[in-house]
Scaffold this active site. Sequence first.
Site, PDB file in Angstrom:
ATOM      1  CB  CYS A   1      34.208  62.551 -16.211  1.00 52.90           C
ATOM      2  SG  CYS A   1      33.536  63.923 -17.164  1.00 52.90           S
TER       3      CYS A   1
ATOM      4  NE  ARG B   1      27.202  62.110  -9.032  1.00 57.21           N
ATOM      5  CZ  ARG B   1      28.125  62.731  -9.753  1.00 57.21           C
ATOM      6  NH1 ARG B   1      29.267  63.092  -9.188  1.00 57.21           N
ATOM      7  NH2 ARG B   1      27.918  63.025 -11.015  1.00 57.21           N
TER       8      ARG B   1
ATOM      9  CB  THR C   1      32.189  67.138 -15.576  1.00 60.29           C
ATOM     10  OG1 THR C   1      31.890  65.741 -15.393  1.00 60.29           O
ATOM     11  CG2 THR C   1      32.292  67.479 -17.041  1.00 60.29           C
TER      12      THR C   1
ATOM     13  NE  ARG D   1      23.040  65.640 -14.980  1.00 61.65           N
ATOM     14  CZ  ARG D   1      24.022  64.804 -14.634  1.00 61.65           C
ATOM     15  NH1 ARG D   1      23.754  63.559 -14.255  1.00 61.65           N
ATOM     16  NH2 ARG D   1      25.286  65.199 -14.633  1.00 61.65           N
TER      17      ARG D   1
ATOM     18  NE  ARG E   1      30.319  58.995  -9.698  1.00 67.50           N
ATOM     19  CZ  ARG E   1      29.768  59.375 -10.843  1.00 67.50           C
ATOM     20  NH1 ARG E   1      28.470  59.225 -11.031  1.00 67.50           N
ATOM     21  NH2 ARG E   1      30.506  59.887 -11.805  1.00 67.50           N
TER      22      ARG E   1
ATOM     23  CD  GLU F   1      25.960  62.564 -17.907  1.00 68.24           C
ATOM     24  OE1 GLU F   1      26.295  61.448 -17.520  1.00 68.24           O
ATOM     25  OE2 GLU F   1      26.743  63.451 -18.188  1.00 68.24           O
TER      26      GLU F   1
ATOM     27  CD  GLU G   1      31.586  59.065 -15.131  1.00 75.76           C
ATOM     28  OE1 GLU G   1      30.392  58.957 -15.467  1.00 75.76           O
ATOM     29  OE2 GLU G   1      32.188  60.147 -15.076  1.00 75.76           O
TER      30      GLU G   1
ATOM     31  NE  ARG H   1      23.629  64.306 -10.967  1.00 76.92           N
ATOM     32  CZ  ARG H   1      22.307  64.460 -11.113  1.00 76.92           C
ATOM     33  NH1 ARG H   1      21.784  65.651 -11.282  1.00 76.92           N
ATOM     34  NH2 ARG H   1      21.518  63.412 -11.063  1.00 76.92           N
TER      35      ARG H   1
HETATM   36  P1  ADP Z   1      24.852  60.796 -11.403  1.00 81.91           P
HETATM   37  O1  ADP Z   1      25.994  61.206 -12.266  1.00 81.91           O
HETATM   38  O2  ADP Z   1      24.629  61.728 -10.256  1.00 81.91           O
HETATM   39  O3  ADP Z   1      24.839  59.356 -10.987  1.00 81.91           O
HETATM   40  P2  ADP Z   1      22.560  60.441 -13.166  1.00 81.91           P
HETATM   41  O4  ADP Z   1      21.812  61.618 -13.737  1.00 81.91           O
HETATM   42  O5  ADP Z   1      23.172  59.449 -14.060  1.00 81.91           O
HETATM   43  O6  ADP Z   1      23.564  61.105 -12.208  1.00 81.91           O
HETATM   44  O7  ADP Z   1      21.557  59.683 -12.151  1.00 81.91           O
HETATM   45  C1  ADP Z   1      21.836  58.379 -11.737  1.00 81.91           C
HETATM   46  C2  ADP Z   1      20.526  57.754 -11.250  1.00 81.91           C
HETATM   47  O8  ADP Z   1      20.083  58.438 -10.055  1.00 81.91           O
HETATM   48  C3  ADP Z   1      19.378  57.877 -12.261  1.00 81.91           C
HETATM   49  O9  ADP Z   1      18.656  56.645 -12.242  1.00 81.91           O
HETATM   50  C4  ADP Z   1      18.497  58.966 -11.697  1.00 81.91           C
HETATM   51  O10 ADP Z   1      17.122  58.730 -11.996  1.00 81.91           O
HETATM   52  C5  ADP Z   1      18.720  58.821 -10.198  1.00 81.91           C
HETATM   53  N1  ADP Z   1      18.544  60.116  -9.503  1.00 81.91           N
HETATM   54  C6  ADP Z   1      19.305  61.227  -9.654  1.00 81.91           C
HETATM   55  N2  ADP Z   1      18.837  62.224  -8.859  1.00 81.91           N
HETATM   56  C7  ADP Z   1      17.762  61.712  -8.169  1.00 81.91           C
HETATM   57  C8  ADP Z   1      16.842  62.239  -7.199  1.00 81.91           C
HETATM   58  N3  ADP Z   1      16.947  63.501  -6.730  1.00 81.91           N
HETATM   59  N4  ADP Z   1      15.856  61.422  -6.746  1.00 81.91           N
HETATM   60  C9  ADP Z   1      15.759  60.144  -7.183  1.00 81.91           C
HETATM   61  N5  ADP Z   1      16.589  59.567  -8.099  1.00 81.91           N
HETATM   62  C10 ADP Z   1      17.580  60.352  -8.587  1.00 81.91           C
HETATM   63  N1  DAR Z   2      28.999  61.922 -21.553  1.00 80.65           N
HETATM   64  C1  DAR Z   2      30.326  62.495 -21.399  1.00 80.65           C
HETATM   65  C2  DAR Z   2      30.595  62.895 -19.931  1.00 80.65           C
HETATM   66  C3  DAR Z   2      29.920  64.157 -19.490  1.00 80.65           C
HETATM   67  C4  DAR Z   2      29.878  64.360 -17.996  1.00 80.65           C
HETATM   68  N2  DAR Z   2      29.097  63.262 -17.354  1.00 80.65           N
HETATM   69  C5  DAR Z   2      29.671  62.250 -16.684  1.00 80.65           C
HETATM   70  N3  DAR Z   2      30.940  62.261 -16.405  1.00 80.65           N
HETATM   71  N4  DAR Z   2      28.924  61.225 -16.328  1.00 80.65           N
HETATM   72  C6  DAR Z   2      30.429  63.710 -22.323  1.00 80.65           C
HETATM   73  O1  DAR Z   2      31.546  64.077 -22.652  1.00 80.65           O
HETATM   74  O2  DAR Z   2      29.379  64.228 -22.689  1.00 80.65           O
END
Ligand code: ADP
Ligand code: DAR
Length: 346
Positions: A261, A116, A263, A299, A219, A304, A215, A270
């Site tokens: 953010c 993404r 990051t 993760r 995305r 997250e 966010e 990611r």
């Molecule tokens: P991001 O900041 O990349 O959106 P998150 O960790 O919040 O990351 O993930 C968002 C959603 O995408 C979550 O529901 C997670 O389970 C799903 N997800 C992330 N990576 C994968 C993957 N490789 N395969 C399937 N689902 C994924």
């Molecule tokens: N939870 C916030 C953001 C950390 C990075 N993740 C994002 N942007 N989704 C923190 O300061 O921990």
Amino acid sequence: MKELNEFPIFPEDCASLLSKHLSRAVFAKLKNRQTANGFSLQQAINSGIQNPDSGIGIYAGDEESYTTFAGLFDPIIAEYHGFSKTDRHRSNLNPADLHAPNPDPENQYIVSTRIRVGRNIAGLPLGPAISTEQRNQLEQQVSAVLNGLQGKLAGSYYPLQGMGEKDRNQLIADHFLFKGGDRFLEAAGLNRDWPGGRGIYHNDEKTFLVWINEEDQLRIISMQMGGDINAVFTRLSRAVSEIESGVKFSFNDHLGYISSCPTNLGTAMRASVHIKLPKLSADMKTFKQIADQHHLQIRGIHGEHSESEGGIYDISNRRRLGVTEVECVQDMYDGVVALIAQEKLL
Ligand code: ADP
Ligand code: DAR
């Protein structure tokens, strides 16, 4: 949001980069500043104050925040990304430059691959400072571009406002639905007017997804079962370029693609796999050593701040700024190859 006149005191165990870099001197210098959109230091740091367990704790309300509050953002960006205020960011989304033959053609380890990028619209405030009208207008503009996509990217847009139970349950079943209520985003002002102006687009094959006004304002997500990382990146690259022909993204040659953010600055990419590593995960010291060597983040599999389940981990690139998109995916790929090799050894 209550007035912030006093220097905020963080709990002893607070480890956020905000608490580390917000000295009394920096606070005194920045506390009365605002950007042209009226975005204040108080708004930028509210999430880290309300959530002392933040890792970072600060969000930008617009591109200008990164210069107006540079005294605080620069050291946080330098520490998180290893990127100085004179460094320049380069973008490269060309799949021809990626070397990533499927590392798990038998599907023994990799459950699924997702790549993404976050993008925000040039000339508009970011989520924490955007107005209701601007956010709704953005939703109309971007969903119109998405509904014009052809071929394998063709699909439908589902606004969250007024979504019927049938659509909602299907999107939840597909793990596509993003939900409000994240306390970090809430305190940053990113959930205002929820669910207005938010929505999800996905193609008919359900391998391409766009979240609008989560966010970041977009995305853009490519995902599929298995480990064909090349195919996932190629689809994402094509989608980004087709969307970019319809909207202008916020970008500068220092910070790359602008995100709320810090990051996510630079590539805002990611690239992750959900991968089964039952033996290696019994030796977390080695697991983390390999992850660190390859700039990987570990993760849980439900987002997250979640935990791993059933020995399945979400493994992704940690570097996003000062590296190109190809290098982000190569980081993840090379790390996954090393993790699988270690799992096989065990
Ligand atoms: P991001 O900041 O990349 O959106 P998150 O960790 O919040 O990351 O993930 C968002 C959603 O995408 C979550 O529901 C997670 O389970 C799903 N997800 C992330 N990576 C994968 C993957 N490789 N395969 C399937 N689902 C994924
Ligand atoms: N939870 C916030 C953001 C950390 C990075 N993740 C994002 N942007 N989704 C923190 O300061 O921990």
